[in-house]
Design a protein around this motif. Sequence first.
Motif, PDB file in Angstrom:
ATOM      1  N   ALA A   1      29.380 134.537  42.290  1.00  0.00           N
ATOM      2  CA  ALA A   1      29.362 134.907  40.876  1.00  0.00           C
ATOM      3  C   ALA A   1      30.169 133.909  40.054  1.00  0.00           C
ATOM      4  N   GLU A   2      31.262 133.390  40.637  1.00  0.00           N
ATOM      5  CA  GLU A   2      32.065 132.394  39.920  1.00  0.00           C
ATOM      6  C   GLU A   2      31.274 131.121  39.668  1.00  0.00           C
ATOM      7  N   ASP A   3      30.442 130.717  40.628  1.00  0.00           N
ATOM      8  CA  ASP A   3      29.607 129.525  40.446  1.00  0.00           C
ATOM      9  C   ASP A   3      28.622 129.722  39.298  1.00  0.00           C
ATOM     10  N   VAL A   4      27.983 130.899  39.271  1.00  0.00           N
ATOM     11  CA  VAL A   4      26.987 131.173  38.226  1.00  0.00           C
ATOM     12  C   VAL A   4      27.649 131.200  36.863  1.00  0.00           C
TER      13      VAL A   4
ATOM     14  N   ALA B   1      30.351 133.308  29.787  1.00  0.00           N
ATOM     15  CA  ALA B   1      30.148 134.055  31.028  1.00  0.00           C
ATOM     16  C   ALA B   1      31.482 134.293  31.725  1.00  0.00           C
ATOM     17  N   LYS B   2      31.618 135.477  32.301  1.00  0.00           N
ATOM     18  CA  LYS B   2      32.783 135.827  33.096  1.00  0.00           C
ATOM     19  C   LYS B   2      32.321 136.421  34.416  1.00  0.00           C
ATOM     20  N   ALA B   3      33.035 136.093  35.484  1.00  0.00           N
ATOM     21  CA  ALA B   3      32.680 136.568  36.816  1.00  0.00           C
ATOM     22  C   ALA B   3      33.699 137.577  37.312  1.00  0.00           C
TER      23      ALA B   3
ATOM     24  N   LYS C   1      34.754 138.714  40.931  1.00  0.00           N
ATOM     25  CA  LYS C   1      34.568 138.395  42.343  1.00  0.00           C
ATOM     26  C   LYS C   1      34.397 139.646  43.184  1.00  0.00           C
ATOM     27  N   ALA C   2      35.153 140.682  42.863  1.00  0.00           N
ATOM     28  CA  ALA C   2      35.123 141.889  43.683  1.00  0.00           C
ATOM     29  C   ALA C   2      33.774 142.575  43.651  1.00  0.00           C
ATOM     30  N   THR C   3      33.134 142.581  42.476  1.00  0.00           N
ATOM     31  CA  THR C   3      31.840 143.274  42.348  1.00  0.00           C
ATOM     32  C   THR C   3      30.652 142.327  42.419  1.00  0.00           C
ATOM     33  N   ARG C   4      30.931 141.039  42.588  1.00  0.00           N
ATOM     34  CA  ARG C   4      29.884 140.003  42.645  1.00  0.00           C
ATOM     35  C   ARG C   4      29.023 140.003  41.376  1.00  0.00           C
ATOM     36  N   THR C   5      29.643 140.233  40.217  1.00  0.00           N
ATOM     37  CA  THR C   5      28.881 140.319  38.975  1.00  0.00           C
ATOM     38  C   THR C   5      29.245 139.189  38.022  1.00  0.00           C
TER      39      THR C   5
ATOM     40  N   MET D   1      15.434 134.346  29.931  1.00  0.00           N
ATOM     41  CA  MET D   1      15.863 132.952  29.939  1.00  0.00           C
ATOM     42  C   MET D   1      16.463 132.559  31.282  1.00  0.00           C
ATOM     43  N   ALA D   2      17.053 133.517  31.962  1.00  0.00           N
ATOM     44  CA  ALA D   2      17.713 133.226  33.233  1.00  0.00           C
ATOM     45  C   ALA D   2      16.741 132.744  34.294  1.00  0.00           C
ATOM     46  N   ARG D   3      15.459 133.030  34.142  1.00  0.00           N
ATOM     47  CA  ARG D   3      14.484 132.544  35.132  1.00  0.00           C
ATOM     48  C   ARG D   3      14.267 131.036  35.029  1.00  0.00           C
ATOM     49  N   LEU D   4      14.834 130.415  33.974  1.00  0.00           N
ATOM     50  CA  LEU D   4      14.728 128.968  33.803  1.00  0.00           C
ATOM     51  C   LEU D   4      16.036 128.251  34.144  1.00  0.00           C
ATOM     52  N   LEU D   5      17.013 128.991  34.673  1.00  0.00           N
ATOM     53  CA  LEU D   5      18.319 128.399  34.980  1.00  0.00           C
ATOM     54  C   LEU D   5      18.397 128.061  36.465  1.00  0.00           C
ATOM     55  N   PRO D   6      18.273 126.764  36.847  1.00  0.00           N
ATOM     56  CA  PRO D   6      18.392 126.370  38.257  1.00  0.00           C
ATOM     57  C   PRO D   6      19.850 126.480  38.696  1.00  0.00           C
ATOM     58  N   LEU D   7      20.125 127.272  39.711  1.00  0.00           N
ATOM     59  CA  LEU D   7      21.499 127.605  40.065  1.00  0.00           C
ATOM     60  C   LEU D   7      22.146 126.534  40.941  1.00  0.00           C
ATOM     61  N   LEU D   8      23.403 126.213  40.589  1.00  0.00           N
ATOM     62  CA  LEU D   8      24.176 125.194  41.296  1.00  0.00           C
ATOM     63  C   LEU D   8      25.484 125.783  41.795  1.00  0.00           C
TER      64      LEU D   8
END
Length: 740
Positions: free
Chosen positions: A120-123, A150-152, A154-158, A173-180
Amino acid sequence: MASTAGKRTARRTRTTAAVVTALGLVGSAAACGGGTSAGGGDGSTVTVAASGDPGSLSPTTALASTALAMNSFAYDTLVHIDADGSLVPGVAEKWSATTTSAKFTIRPGVTCEDGSALTAEDVAAEYNHIADPKNQSPMLGLSVPVTAVAKADKATRTVTVTTTKPAPFIVQMARLLPLLCEKSLARPTALARTTNASGPYRLTEAVPGDHYTYVKRDGYRWGPRGSSGAGLPGKVVVKVVANESTAANLLMAGQINVALINGADQDRLDAAKVKYRSSEALFGQLLFNQAAGRPTADLAVRKALVSVLDLKQLGSVATGGKGRPPTGIGEITPTPCAGDTVTGNLPAHDTVRAAAALTAAGWTKSGGTWTKDGKPLTVGLNYATNQNDIVFCARDRGATRLYRVDAAGISASPLPAGTGVSGCSVAAKAGRAAVVVSDASRFAEVVLLDLDAWTPGEAGQPSTGRQPARLTDHMVRSLPEIALHPVTEREFSIADGTVVHGMITRAADTPPGGPLLVDVHGGPQNAWAPHSDPAHLYHQELASRGWTVLTLNVRASDGYGEAFYTGAVGAWGETDEQDVLQPVAALVAEGLVDPERIALTGYSYGGYLTCWLSTRSDLFAAVVPGGVLVDLKSMAGTSEEGHLIARYEIGDPERLTELSPLSHADAVRAPTLILHDGADDTCPVGQAEQWFHALRTRDVPARLVVYPGSSHLFLLDGRPSHREDYSRRLIEWVTTHTNR
């Protein structure tokens, strides 16, 4: 215009269909397929045709449609869209949303290609990276809403994404965001030709302009609805096929499996019974810049430009008669918004009404051009090219360097510092460049540069990449006993605040207080480079004899910015004479050179400035002008560049005589050797003859040497005997007249 075409497969196997359906392929309009390698299972290979090279594949900067589609092989997204337009889970196993926020729960067990977990922190970090305007990501507004934060947890993976302005399509829009994974955000341009995949495939081979190979990742199991991608092929090859008819031929020959076919080639594929799957896509867009001060900020202008076009006719031609007018803007079906938002909202085709609207808005037509307040109304046509990267040479502080421009911007090559480039040949498909380089220890050698491994540096840092492979070693093989004297860079501050970049060549064991040769380059828009110079070998020879050689990039030199480049316009000699005299005075004051043993030389414009300085200063014990220019007025009518120099370099015709050294010949005292080329159309030999005559009639020791048949550039490409003689005579003259 909406285009209907076909994604075709001659053998419509499960694997090929899976690639088309699950990954969208290259260009979402229509694809066809053929070939015999598209079997089922991980051992199969599917070859896909792309109409152009994607350019940079960096996920946060790539915006070309081909790059976006190819990145869908390597990078997963939070959500996916189903055939009916509904959203299905991807890396996000669930979500909730309002008009100003969205909360995604990240699926556990997702990894990137390097083995690190996608968290979640990466996203959240990627959302914030794209939302930060300083990163200039084109994905802002496309996959990430403007003002997003955006805020993550960690405990809830959100990941919670909030905006200060309504953004009702945050999830879509999130379907166009390639995740890194977050560490890739530190240097996103490093992914221009490689991947750190979060999706089902990793890029294993990239040959720009030819093909890209993706291999399926082991352990992938977080696809749409948690699928493992079991029906996907083990390898996907994206082959660049610029011509659509060629792609159709390859389909029918079975050499590719999938291609996007939009035009008339559909008919012959239908006749050959090549299977296809149709979809629709927007085909062509008219974009207006509505920023303040732009003509198209005016609604009347925008309407006029639309109504002057026959959109139906344009669409018919562009799609080969296969398209139809669109009912929406920019969305590939299925879309979240149904209904017709176009019909009735576009101005009808009417050229008379368009002209009247422009006239009412204050525009005037003259000779086929509309103008307002002296500015023309122009329309730009943007179109894709097959090669998106450009490799070119440009000077920087005297040295010619190699650069590349791509979607990420301009970057310098990873060639070692102190290297100058004098030639380059690029093999685009192979991703290689043969480059002719020089440095402080060698004359020109050929090296092989890996363009694919060229990674631009961040925030002004140098590029990185594999060190070039040396293909030649002429210096060591031909002159093993020769060690070149070092070239040391030096900056000199002139009284008016100008900083002049210079180079000093001298043997390491040369004691202070020896003789000095000052050499002025031609142009004047040329420059000395801080590395070895095979065209002026007398520098090295004099350094071996205890001399110091000073070369200066005076005002008008190339590689120091536009203001410096134009610094001598209209004032030849007057502006730049102190750029020579003051650095020489600095070396004298330091005790590095003997003030009684200073010689001056220069060629072409350097020959002009040498003659000019010999009329302005008695500092020089000997001067050697080459390829001289002394009478600007006669030059204007006899030189092949005379008109251009007189008009653009001098400007005022009255200044031609004033800035001519010939007008001040009475002041010359220094013994002068004039070296000139006999077939010079740039600085005609009459210039040298005039100067020789002026000095001899004033009893100044002078000698004129003319090299028969030699052109203006003979020092670079003339007869070796002439070039050797030039250096020998120069050395003899300056040593003779500076000996005490």
